[in-house]
Scaffold this motif. Structure first.
Motif, short mmCIF file in Angstrom:
data_model
loop_
_atom_site.label_atom_id
_atom_site.label_comp_id
_atom_site.label_asym_id
_atom_site.label_seq_id
_atom_site.Cartn_x
_atom_site.Cartn_y
_atom_site.Cartn_z
N VAL A 1 17.32 17.01 -37.16
CA VAL A 1 17.94 16.30 -36.34
C VAL A 1 19.77 17.24 -35.58
N THR A 2 19.71 16.21 -36.73
CA THR A 2 21.79 16.45 -37.09
C THR A 2 21.98 17.78 -36.78
N GLY A 3 22.58 18.13 -35.50
CA GLY A 3 22.73 19.81 -35.52
C GLY A 3 22.79 20.11 -34.70
N THR A 4 23.63 21.95 -34.44
CA THR A 4 23.63 22.32 -32.98
C THR A 4 22.95 23.34 -33.51
N PRO A 5 21.83 23.92 -31.95
CA PRO A 5 21.08 25.33 -32.36
C PRO A 5 22.08 26.56 -32.32
N GLY A 6 23.00 26.79 -32.10
CA GLY A 6 23.53 28.10 -32.31
C GLY A 6 24.31 27.99 -33.99
N HIS A 7 24.16 27.09 -34.49
CA HIS A 7 24.38 26.95 -36.27
C HIS A 7 22.96 26.76 -36.60
N VAL A 8 22.59 26.05 -36.36
CA VAL A 8 20.97 26.29 -36.78
C VAL A 8 20.02 27.29 -36.90
N ASN A 9 19.60 27.63 -35.81
CA ASN A 9 19.19 29.28 -35.27
C ASN A 9 19.56 30.27 -35.91
N ILE B 1 32.27 30.43 -26.24
CA ILE B 1 31.79 30.48 -24.06
C ILE B 1 31.07 31.06 -23.60
N THR B 2 30.84 32.56 -24.18
CA THR B 2 29.20 33.44 -23.98
C THR B 2 28.06 32.42 -23.68
N GLY B 3 27.96 32.66 -25.38
CA GLY B 3 26.78 32.45 -25.84
C GLY B 3 25.62 31.47 -25.58
N GLN B 4 26.55 30.19 -25.17
CA GLN B 4 25.97 28.62 -24.55
C GLN B 4 26.00 28.87 -23.34
N MET B 5 26.35 29.72 -22.72
CA MET B 5 25.50 30.04 -21.43
C MET B 5 23.84 30.51 -21.10
N LEU B 6 23.78 31.09 -22.32
CA LEU B 6 22.30 31.57 -22.12
C LEU B 6 20.74 30.62 -21.86
N PRO B 7 21.29 29.51 -21.67
CA PRO B 7 19.97 28.39 -21.72
C PRO B 7 20.58 28.63 -20.44
N ASP B 8 21.04 28.65 -19.65
CA ASP B 8 21.22 28.60 -18.19
C ASP B 8 20.07 30.23 -17.51
N MET B 9 20.50 30.41 -18.32
CA MET B 9 19.86 31.96 -18.09
C MET B 9 18.32 32.20 -17.86
N VAL B 10 17.74 31.64 -18.83
CA VAL B 10 16.43 31.27 -19.73
C VAL B 10 16.15 30.54 -18.31
N PHE B 11 16.54 29.25 -17.87
CA PHE B 11 16.57 28.63 -17.16
C PHE B 11 16.68 29.16 -15.57
N GLY B 12 17.15 30.04 -15.38
CA GLY B 12 17.02 30.55 -14.28
C GLY B 12 15.81 31.36 -13.89
N CYS B 13 15.30 32.12 -15.01
CA CYS B 13 14.31 32.75 -15.16
C CYS B 13 12.94 32.04 -15.06
#
Length: 556
Positions: free
Chosen positions: A61-69, A335-347
Motif C-alpha cells: 500500500v505504501t509506495g508511488t505509482p511510478g515506481h510500482v507499475n 515533471i512530464t510523466g506525473q501529468m498523465l493522470p490529468d490527461m486520462v481524466f481529461g478524456c
C-alpha cells in the motif's frame, strides 16, 4: 459441495490479504532502514511480490505509482537476464537502467529470488529513490543520460549471499554521498530479505509449497473485476490536449482514450517530440502513470497487480517526449510523466464526469539543493538533498481539492524539522498560499509558500525542476484555473522554473506552488463554505467578492 467451495474461496481471499500484508511489511522495512530522507520521511519507494513468470501478485500500500507499475516491467527484464533456472538462494539483482527500471538513474531496483524450504517460489522486488548518484545531479540540465549519473546495467549485487564488493566500491566512488548511497543499497536488500522471510512464514502457515494456485486466483479475479467495470462504460474514443511549460519551449500532450469491450487503450499520438533536456519520459514510466490514472477512475477498489493491469494498455510514438529512446536525458521524467493522470481524466470526463477531478499541480515540486557546509569546508558538496513539496490537487465533482498534496505521486512532504537537521537550510515560512485555489462550485486545493535561506552564509545551488508556471491547472465547467507556480528571490529576482541556479548568500528563496483548478460556477458555491474559507484565511475578502460575489459579512 457449495459449502466447501465457499470455504475455499474465503481461505484463498485470506491468503491474498496476507500476501498484501507481507509486501507492506517489506515496504515498511525499507522506510525504517533507508538513509535518504525522501524514502524514510516521504515514502518514495515501492515493494511487491512476483511469481516466477514475472507477474506482480501484490504491491505494498505504501509506495508511488511510478515506481510500482514500472517496477513490474523491471522484473520481466531481470528474468530475461537471469532465468529462474540459474537463480540460487542468496542472489540479489540490481539495476537503475531508466528503460528497464523506473525511468531515471536515481531509482535503484533490487530483485531477490525467494526460496521456501530450498525451492524457488517467488521474486521479491523493491525500488527507492537515492539522493545522489553523481553526474550533474538530480536536475533536468543534462543533454544525455550519461551526464545524469552512474548507470548500472542488469547486474548481480549478491551471489549466494556474498555482496559484490567491486560493484559497491563503484557505487561509493560515483556519488557525493557515499555513506548514504551505500546505506540505501543495503536498505533495499534488507527490504527484500524481510519480504522473503515473511512470505516463507506465510506459506508454512497455510501449508503451501507453491504460489501457483494463489497466483492464478489473484490474476484471474483481478482481471475479471476490471473487465466488469469496463463493461459498464460507454464504448468509443475520446481525446484531450494539455500544454505544459517544458524546458525551453512548451510541451503539448495529446491523448486518445479508447474503451472497447475487453480493454481500455490510451494512445499519445500527436504529443510533442522528445526534449534535448532531462524532462523526457521512458515508455515504462508513461505506462505506469497512465494506468494509475485509469485505475483511479475505472478500478479504484481493485488491488493493483498483473491481472488488474492487463486490460489497460498504453502507446506513444517512439521519439516523442512520452517514449524517449536511449540515451536521451530523463532525470526529471516525473515533471512530464506525473501529468498523465490529468490527461486520462481529461478524456474520461467526457464519459464519466462525476468520477474525475479537475487539473491539479500534479508534478511534484521537488526542491533539490546542494552546496558546501560550514562544518565541511574542504568539501565542494557538503550536502545534497531533495525536499519534497507540492501544490493543490484539482477540485473533485462533489468535494474540494486537497491542499499541498502530492497527487498522483503519493509522496509525503519532507518535514521542515528533518530538512533543517540534515542541511544548513533555514525555513522561514512554509504555509498555505491564500487565494491560490481555482474557484468553483467545488474549489481546487491550495498551494504553498515556502521561504528558505542558507543558515551558514554560504551559496546554495538549486536544481530547479518545476512546472505549471506558464501553464497553470485549468478549471472546467466554469471553474477557475489554479494559481501559477513561481520561483524567485525575496529581493525580487525571478528565477527559472527549470535548471541549475545559485541562491546567493544572504538571499531568501521563495517558492510558491500552484493551486488546483475548480469545477463549476463559483457563484453556486454554498455560502457556508465560502464563509469557512474566509474564516480560515484560505481566501481573502477581496477574492471572495471578486470570485464568489460574496462579502465577508454576507458569507457569514
Amino acid at each position: 459441495m457449495a459449502r466447501s467451495n465457499t470455504l475455499s474461496q474465503i481461505h484463498t481471499q485470506i491468503m491474498w490479504n496476507r500476501l498484501i500484508a507481507v509486501v507492506e511489511e517489506q515496504a515498511q522495512t525499507l522506510i525504517r532502514t533507508a538513509f535518504s530522507p525522501i524514502v524514510r520521511e516521504c515514502g518514495d519507494l515501492s515493494a511487491g511480490v512476483f511469481d516466477l513468470r514475472g507477474r506482480m501478485l501484490a504491491q505494498a500500500v505504501t509506495g508511488t505509482p511510478g515506481h510500482v507499475n514500472s517496477m513490474a516491467e523491471s522484473v520481466r527484464h531481470f528474468l530475461r537476464h537471469f532465468p529462474v533456472e540459474t537463480m540460487e538462494e542468496g542472489d540479489i539483482y540490481i539495476t537503475n537502467d531508466p528503460w528497464m527500471g523506473t525511468g531515471h538513474l536515481n531509482d535503484f531496483v533490487l530483485t531477490t529470488p525467494c526460496f521456501h524450504h530450498g525451492k524457488l517460489v517467488a521474486l521479491l522486488s523493491c525500488t527507492s529513490h537515492l539522493m545522489d548518484i553523481g553526474g550533474i545531479g538530480f536536475g533536468p540540465d543534462g543533454t544525455d543520460v550519461f551526464m545524469e549519473g552512474l548507470y548500472i546495467p542488469m547486474l548481480k549485487l549478491a551471489e549466494r549471499g556474498q555482496m559484490n564488493q567491486t560493484l559497491l566500491a563503484m557505487i561509493r566512488a560515483n556519488t557525493r554521498l557515499p555513506v548514504d548511497t551505500e546505506g540505501d543499497v543495503y536498505s533495499l536488500a534488507a527490504c527484500n530479505d524481510v519480504g522473503c522471510k515473511r512470505l516463507s512464514e506465510m506459506m508454512d502457515e497455510f501449508r503451501l509449497d507453491s504460489l501457483d494456485d494463489l497466483a492464478e486466483h489473484i490474476i484471474h479475479h483481478s482481471r475479471e473485476a476490471v473487465l466488469a467495470e469496463i463493461a459498464r462504460l460507454p464504448k468509443g474514443s475520446w481525446t484531450h490536449r494539455m500544454r505544459i511549460d517544458g524546458f525551453d519551449q512548451p510541451i503539448d500532450l495529446h491523448a486518445t482514450v479508447t474503451v472497447s469491450e475487453k480493454s481500455i487503450h490510451v494512445a499519445y499520438d500527436g504529443t510533442s517530440p522528445a526534449s534535448s533536456k532531462g524532462i523526457n519520459v521512458p515508455i515504462a514510466y508513461t505506462t505506469a502513470y497512465t494506468c494509475f490514472g485509469l485505475g483511479c477512475v475505472v478500478a479504484a477498489q481493485i488491488p493493483n497487480n498483473a491481472g488488474s493491469l492487463e486490460p489497460l494498455t498504453v502507446s506513444a510514438p517512439p521519439g516523442t517526449i512520452l517514449n524517449a529512446p536511449y540515451p536521451l536525458p530523463v532525470s526529471s521524467r516525473h515533471i512530464t510523466g506525473q501529468m498523465l493522470p490529468d490527461m486520462v481524466f481529461g478524456c474520461l470526463r467526457q464519459v464519466v464526469p462525476e468520477r474525475v477531478p479537475a487539473e491539479g499541480t500534479s508534478c511534484l515540486y521537488n526542491m533539490t539543493f546542494r552546496g558546501p557546509s560550514a562544518d565541511k569546508p574542504d568539501s565542494k558538496y557538503g550536502f545534497a538533498v531533495t525536499i519534497t513539496s507540492n501544490g493543490g490537487t484539482g477540485a473533485r465533482p462533489a468535494k474540494d481539492g486537497l491542499s499541498a498534496t502530492a497527487y498522483p505521486s503519493g509522496v509525503r512532504g519532507t518535514p521542515v524539522e528533518i530538512a533543517e537537521s540534515v542541511t544548513p537550510l533555514l525555513f522561514w515560512r512554509k504555509e498555505l498560499r491564500a487565494d491560490s485555489a481555482g474557484a468553483g462550485h467545488t474549489r481546487g486545493g491550495l498551494g504553498q509558500i515556502i521561504e528558505i535561506e542558507s543558515a551558514d552564509g554560504l551559496p546554495v545551488e538549486l536544481l530547479a525542476a518545476f512546472d505549471r508556471i506558464d501553464h497553470p491547472p485549468r478549471g472546467r465547467e466554469g471553474g477557475g484555473d489554479g494559481a501559477s507556480g513561481t520561483v524567485g528571490l525575496a529581493s525580487g529576482l525571478v528565477m527559472k522554473g527549470k535548471g541549475s541556479q545559485m541562491v546567493p548568500p544572504g538571499e531568501r528563496l521563495i517558492i510558491q506552488t500552484p493551486g488546483g483548478a475548480g469545477i463549476g460556477d463559483p457563484n453556486t458555491r454554498p455560502r457556508d463554505q465560502v464563509a469557512a474559507d474566509l474564516r480560515d484565511g484560505l481566501v481573502s475578502a477581496e477574492a471572495a467578492a471578486r470570485l464568489y460575489g460574496a462579502t465577508a459579512a454576507a458569507a457569514e
